[in-house]
Structures are given as C-alpha cells and as structure tokens.
Design an enzyme around this catalytic site. Structure first.
Site, PDB file in Angstrom:
ATOM      1  N   CYS A 104       0.819  -1.190   0.152  1.00  0.00           N
ATOM      2  CA  CYS A 104       0.015   0.033   0.150  1.00  0.00           C
ATOM      3  C   CYS A 104       0.771   1.275   0.160  1.00  0.00           C
ATOM      4  O   CYS A 104       2.054   1.098   0.464  1.00  0.00           O
ATOM      5  CB  CYS A 104      -0.892   0.091   1.187  1.00  0.00           C
ATOM      6  N   ARG A 153       2.387   0.981  -5.980  1.00  0.00           N
ATOM      7  CA  ARG A 153       2.514   0.075  -4.865  1.00  0.00           C
ATOM      8  C   ARG A 153       1.545  -0.477  -4.464  1.00  0.00           C
ATOM      9  O   ARG A 153       1.314  -1.561  -3.720  1.00  0.00           O
ATOM     10  CB  ARG A 153       2.741   0.935  -3.524  1.00  0.00           C
ATOM     11  N   TRP A 155      -3.254  -2.497  -1.314  1.00  0.00           N
ATOM     12  CA  TRP A 155      -3.187  -3.741  -1.799  1.00  0.00           C
ATOM     13  C   TRP A 155      -3.591  -4.627  -0.949  1.00  0.00           C
ATOM     14  O   TRP A 155      -2.967  -4.852   0.037  1.00  0.00           O
ATOM     15  CB  TRP A 155      -1.735  -3.613  -2.359  1.00  0.00           C
ATOM     16  N   ASN A 197       0.069   0.726   6.183  1.00  0.00           N
ATOM     17  CA  ASN A 197       0.842   0.023   5.155  1.00  0.00           C
ATOM     18  C   ASN A 197       1.451  -0.951   6.156  1.00  0.00           C
ATOM     19  O   ASN A 197       2.330  -0.708   7.101  1.00  0.00           O
ATOM     20  CB  ASN A 197       2.000   0.779   4.593  1.00  0.00           C
ATOM     21  N   GLY A 198       1.294  -2.557   5.712  1.00  0.00           N
ATOM     22  CA  GLY A 198       1.761  -3.354   6.450  1.00  0.00           C
ATOM     23  C   GLY A 198       1.028  -4.416   7.179  1.00  0.00           C
ATOM     24  O   GLY A 198      -0.165  -4.394   6.519  1.00  0.00           O
ATOM     25  N   GLU A 237      12.119 -16.479 -16.616  1.00  0.00           N
ATOM     26  CA  GLU A 237      12.048 -15.050 -16.472  1.00  0.00           C
ATOM     27  C   GLU A 237      10.798 -14.766 -17.485  1.00  0.00           C
ATOM     28  O   GLU A 237       9.876 -13.912 -17.222  1.00  0.00           O
ATOM     29  CB  GLU A 237      13.159 -14.341 -16.646  1.00  0.00           C
ATOM     30  N   LYS A 264       7.185 -13.240 -16.990  1.00  0.00           N
ATOM     31  CA  LYS A 264       6.573 -11.935 -17.517  1.00  0.00           C
ATOM     32  C   LYS A 264       5.196 -12.263 -18.225  1.00  0.00           C
ATOM     33  O   LYS A 264       4.354 -11.359 -18.125  1.00  0.00           O
ATOM     34  CB  LYS A 264       7.502 -11.525 -18.678  1.00  0.00           C
ATOM     35  N   GLU A 286       2.609 -12.560 -15.823  1.00  0.00           N
ATOM     36  CA  GLU A 286       2.092 -11.255 -14.771  1.00  0.00           C
ATOM     37  C   GLU A 286       1.267 -10.287 -15.915  1.00  0.00           C
ATOM     38  O   GLU A 286       0.332  -9.623 -15.489  1.00  0.00           O
ATOM     39  CB  GLU A 286       3.356 -10.221 -14.871  1.00  0.00           C
ATOM     40  N   HIS A 310      11.336 -35.555 -19.829  1.00  0.00           N
ATOM     41  CA  HIS A 310      11.088 -36.230 -18.219  1.00  0.00           C
ATOM     42  C   HIS A 310       9.745 -35.744 -17.967  1.00  0.00           C
ATOM     43  O   HIS A 310       9.342 -35.854 -16.675  1.00  0.00           O
ATOM     44  CB  HIS A 310      12.174 -35.712 -17.495  1.00  0.00           C
ATOM     45  N   LYS A 329       4.098  -3.187  -7.050  1.00  0.00           N
ATOM     46  CA  LYS A 329       5.273  -3.005  -7.392  1.00  0.00           C
ATOM     47  C   LYS A 329       6.692  -3.532  -6.316  1.00  0.00           C
ATOM     48  O   LYS A 329       7.150  -4.210  -6.560  1.00  0.00           O
ATOM     49  CB  LYS A 329       5.644  -1.728  -7.961  1.00  0.00           C
TER      50      LYS A 329
END
Ligand code: F6R
Length: 586
Positions: free
Chosen positions: A2, A27, A74, A100-101, A463, A467, A470, A486, A581
C-alpha cells in the site's frame, strides 16, 4: 504494497494528496481514499478502483482543509471493498488512519476493543489502529503518549499515519518505509519520495522504531519510548521526478523501450563499488545471491556466468526460502541481494538472517534511498530511473549489465563486453514490434504457454514465463530443454504454444531437437533466434550475439510479446491484477 501519504501545511491538502497517490499507485491500486481535517472535523472519502476512477466518482480532491492523509490499497486482510479501503476512522470519528503493513495481533486487539464496546466496519487489521488510538487518546488526552502506548501494543510490520481532529498528524515506522518531505511551509509523510517529489526534494528518512509528531509548523521525531531523536535533512535526486509516461501509451512500454539507453547507465553511479565487489569476490570463500521474482531470476544468470567466465562458484537462494534453511548460509560469507525497489520484505528478511552470521551484504538496487541500501555494506546502483510498471523490465537488464561489469573486473578485462553492440541489438529488436504484435494476437486465446531454453537460456525461459503470467494472465512455465522428455512433453498438443529460445550457440542443435519433438505433438512454436528454421510457426529475429549477451537480446522480445498480448487481452500492462510493485509484506 500500500502507499500512505500525509500532508500538513498552508495549501489545500486533498489535491496534493491525490497527486501524490497517483504517483505512488504502483505500490497498490485496488482502492483509494483520502481524509482531511477542517474546523476540527474529519471528512473522509474512499472507493474501489484506481485513483483516477475513484476521484472522478467521489471527488477526493474537493475535501476541505490543509491537513490530510491518503492511501492506495493492495488488499491483504479482507476483500477489495469500499469498507476495507483506507482511511479508517475511529468510532468517535475524531481520529483517522492510513496504514501499510500487517498488524499480526489484530484479532486479539479487535476482540479486546469489541469487549469495550468498539464497533468495526471493515475486515482489515488496520482499523484496530484507529480505535486503539482513540482508546488511548481518551485516557491520555495527549497525542505523544497516545502514540507511545498504541505502538507498544501493536505487533507486526507497519508504517501508519494518524490524523487527529485537532489537526495534528502522527506517524510511526516499524519495518515498513516512511519518509518525511520538508517543504518551506509544509510537511509531507509518505511511503515513497515519489509521493511528494514535485513539492520538495528535502527529505528525512525516519529510522525503524521511530515516530513523528507534526503540529502545524512544529515537527518532532521520537523513538518508541518517547525520546526525541536528532534528524538530518538529505536531498533526493530530482531524477525521481522523471515518472511520466511521455508519449508512450504505458509505463511498461516506455520502460521496455528505454533499455537501449539504460544499459549504459547501469552501475555508472557506483563505479568504485563494482571494483570493490570484484575484489571481495576474488577472495571470498562462500558467495550467495538472493532476490525475489525477476531479481531472483537475474541471480540464476549471475550464478551461471560467474562460474563459467570467472570460475567463481556461487549459490542463488530465493529470499523467502532462506528463513526455512538459515544454515545454508555459512557464517562470514558474502550475500549479494538483488532488488529493484530495495524494499521487498522477503529480501530484507534474507539480509537480516545473513547479517546474524556476520555476512557482508552487497546489494544491487535501483532505489539507492531504499531500506536495503541502508542495510548494506556495499551498494551498486542499477541507475535505470524509476520503474513504475509493475512488471520488472529495464531493472532486469540493468542487473545483467552490472553482472557483466563485475565479470569484466574479475577477469581484468579479458572478458570483453561490447555495450554499444548490446544497445544496438536492443534497438533492432524494438523495431520488430509489428511482427511481435501479430504474434501477440495469436496467443491471446491460449491458456498455456511454455518457454524452453537450455544452458544460459534456461533462466531466461523462467523469467519469460514470469513476464507472460504477470502481464497476460496466461499460464506460462519455463522448461529446461533436456527436461522436456522427463515430463512436460505429456502436455504438448495443438492447444499449446511453446516459445523456443534458440540462438545459434552451443545449445542450438539440442534445442532444435526439442522443437522437433514438440512440433510432432502439434504444438505451435515461436522461435526466438538469429536464424530462422522450418520448425518455427513464428520467428522473432534477434541479432547474432554471444553467450554472454544473448540473455539481454532474448529478454526484450518476450517483454514486448507479453506487453502486446496484455493489450490484446485488454488488461492493464502497468498494473496487473493482484500484484504490487514493492512487496513490502512477507
Ligand atoms: C516481476 C516482478 C516481481 C519483482 C519482485 C522483486 O516482473 O516485478 O517479481 O521482481 O517482486 O522485486 P524487487 O526487485 O523490487 O525486490
């Protein structure tokens, strides 16, 4: 996660707060709210959605008064609803807070407060702070004592700002960021300098375990016992102000496109640190990398390249995993933490664990003003400018460039890297955007994408899958080419797309064999290579390079593909659902 912001000064608070929230929306962005104080009355507006939407619906900017607080959320505790959005006001309506937290003991606190007659409107852990403050304020009638008592009762990681109806602001920091902006006739409190950078570049970084009291033009910083702390004002770089999209449709596209230039800047602001680090690595017994998400993926490449080109063995540890095997780090070792934000809670936790066994902490960070920077012995700066799009793009390639520079140092320049050539390759790939757009259109309806690579291309496959997930919400998975038979081969059929990372190097023939096996099962193949093949249904051309620099050339087309597929699917590439983020909670 947040973002929180507070303002006290001569101007109307609400428009300043809304502007700050817009800048910090990266954020967290599922809901937003603002509260202001005017004539000893607190007024509050909030709603679900991003700042722009909620502001146009309820006109946050029109709230009256010169003191205020704001929040973008968030969600951690409770669904995305208006009731759960911040600010939360206490039962009396005389105190409002943004937080926030995570308050770990909120259930117990809430039960105790309920027994004393307090009501709760939300499912959040945060609302207990407002009512706890009210309870303690009614006893002490004094903001300072109220803060000391309230903080002593909270467990968890938090930063919060409280606004009292007498116009005082109070804020506390415990393992979540909180910064004061000092203007000519005003104070700002914020999770991030971006919250107020347009107003002032004079800042005070509040240390962990301190709180702040702001009463008109008087500001005090105190420790959690109430002892006043001397503070220092520092200047932040104006470069932070560069957070506009310009002509680009999205930050993500801007940040992908900037890479032909940002690669030249990586580490340039901390050149001596690169030399120092190379020297330390030459003599270190044990070296560990740690990071989360994309930064962890960069560490996988670091491990591979350091071993191959500098004959230095390292290990990569997912930051959030270290707590379960702290003994995997030998005492007195080197821990290299990779983090764009320098605020990821998991990374900070890993650093904490390593510090306990006397490890030296080297960090590679974009935000040099972050908590991680302050916790580190040596800092190397990615120096790629603010990365606002939630998906890491330019920070990843900057991390790789720093790694190349360390390898150059370690090998006394024997491993040569042509940065001009890398930049020109990036520019050429960016010119492929029309071809990539067409392929993005083909994958938009697909439910599964696999990305296959061998050797150094395997971490890039991982990676790439991150991407794609997301930005497009399509399930994606990175596969080491040899692992295909396999297990994953069982998944190959005509409903599947496979991206084959296959430049012409030592992995080329083996990867082509994998492509053949996949094609035989009917899956569609997107080849990323300098050389076309009839195995590929679609080809994304990258310039010929070498094993060291291919990771960068291969990353750019996948970033673009993910971006354009997000547009095809009508999702917001800058703010993917459920993500934030800076992940500042564990
Ligand atoms: C991926 C992404 C995340 C971050 C991760 C670590 O595109 O953005 O996976 O890489 O949250 O963030 P930092 O590097 O800020 O520690």
């Amino acid at each position: 996660m947040c973002s929180i912001i507070g303002y006290s000064g001569d101007d109307n608070a609400a428009p300043i707060i809304v502007k700050g929230l817009r800048r910090m929306e990266y954020r967290g962005y599922d809901s937003v709210g603002v509260a202001t104080e005017s004539n000893n009355r607190i007024e509050l507006k909030k709603g679900v959605g991003k700042v722009e939407k909620v502001n146009s619906e309820v006109h946050l900017e029109n709230l009256p008064g010169k003191i205020g607080i704001g929040h973008t959320r968030w969600a951690t505790h409770g669904k995305v609803t208006e009731a759960n959005a911040h600010p939360h006001s206490s039962n009396s309506g005389k105190i409002a807070i943004v937080h926030n937290g995570i308050i770990e003991n909120f259930e117990k606190l809430k039960d105790d407060l309920k027994k004393e007659g307090y009501d709760f409107q939300s499912e959040t852990d945060s609302e207990v702070i407002a009512n706890l403050l009210q309870k303690n304020y009614e006893i002490s009638k004094n903001v300072k004592d109220t803060m000391i008592k309230t903080i002593s009762e909270l467990r968890g990681h938090y930063s919060f700002i409280a606004m009292f109806d007498n116009g005082q602001l109070a804020a506390a920091r415990f393992h979540e960021p909180l910064i004061i902006g000092v203007g000519e006739k005003n104070y700002f409190l914020s999770s991030d300098v971006l919250g107020f950078i347009e107003q002032t570049d004079d800042v005070i970084y509040i240390d962990n375990g301190n709180f702040v009291l702001i009463d008109q033009d008087k500001m005090q910083i105190l420790d959690f016992n109430g002892k006043e702390i001397k503070h220092q004002i520092t200047k932040v770089s104006k470069e932070f102000a560069d957070v506009y999209k310009g002509d680009y449709a999205h930050f993500t596209l801007k940040e992908i496109s900037e890479q032909s230039e940002t690669i030249f800047r990586a580490g340039e602001n901390t050149k001596e640190a690169i030399k120092e680090v190379a020297d330390l690595l030459k003599h270190a017994k044990n070296i560990y990398f740690t990071g989360s998400g994309t930064s962890y993926n960069a560490s996988l490449i670091a491990k591979y390249l350091l071993s191959k080109y500098a004959k230095i063995k390292t290990e990569s540890i997912i930051s959030s995993e270290l707590q379960f095997s702290p003994d995997s780090i030998e005492p007195n070792s080197i821990l290299i933490a990779l983090s764009q934000s320098g605020e990821s809670a998991d990374v900070l936790e890993a650093v904490n664990i390593a510090k306990k066994t006397n490890c030296k902490i080297i960090s590679i960070i974009n935000s040099l003003t972050s908590t991680l920077a302050r916790e580190s012995d040596i800092v190397i700066g990615m120096n790629c400018g603010p990365e606002i799009g939630v998906a890491a793009t330019k920070s990843f390639t900057s991390q790789l460039i720093i790694l190349y520079k360390i390898i150059q140092e370690l090998t006394d320049g024997k491993v040569e890297i042509n940065f001009e050539e890398i930049s020109s390759s990036i520019s050429k790939i960016l010119e492929e955007h029309n071809n990539i757009k067409k392929i993005a259109n083909k994958i938009k309806e697909i439910s599964d994408i696999y990305v296959l690579g061998r050797g150094i291309h395997y971490p890039i496959a991982i990676e790439s899958a991150l991407k794609i997930k997301e930005l497009t919400y399509i399930h994606a998975e990175g596969i080491a080419g040899g692992e295909l038979k396999h297990g994953p081969l069982a998944l190959m059929d005509s409903n599947v797309f496979v991206i084959i990372i296959n430049p012409e190097d030592s992995t080329y023939q083996d990867t082509l064999t994998s492509a053949r096996e996949i094609k035989a099962r009917g899956a569609k193949i997107i080849g990323i290579s300098n050389k076309n093949s009839d195995m590929y249904d679609f080809w994304i051309k990258i310039p010929k390079a070498n094993e060291l620099t291919y990771p960068i050339s291969e990353t750019i087309p996948i970033q673009l593909l993910s971006y354009y597929a997000a547009l095809e699917k009508d999702t917001d590439p800058d703010y993917p659902r459920n993500l934030a983020k800076s992940v500042t909670v564990k």
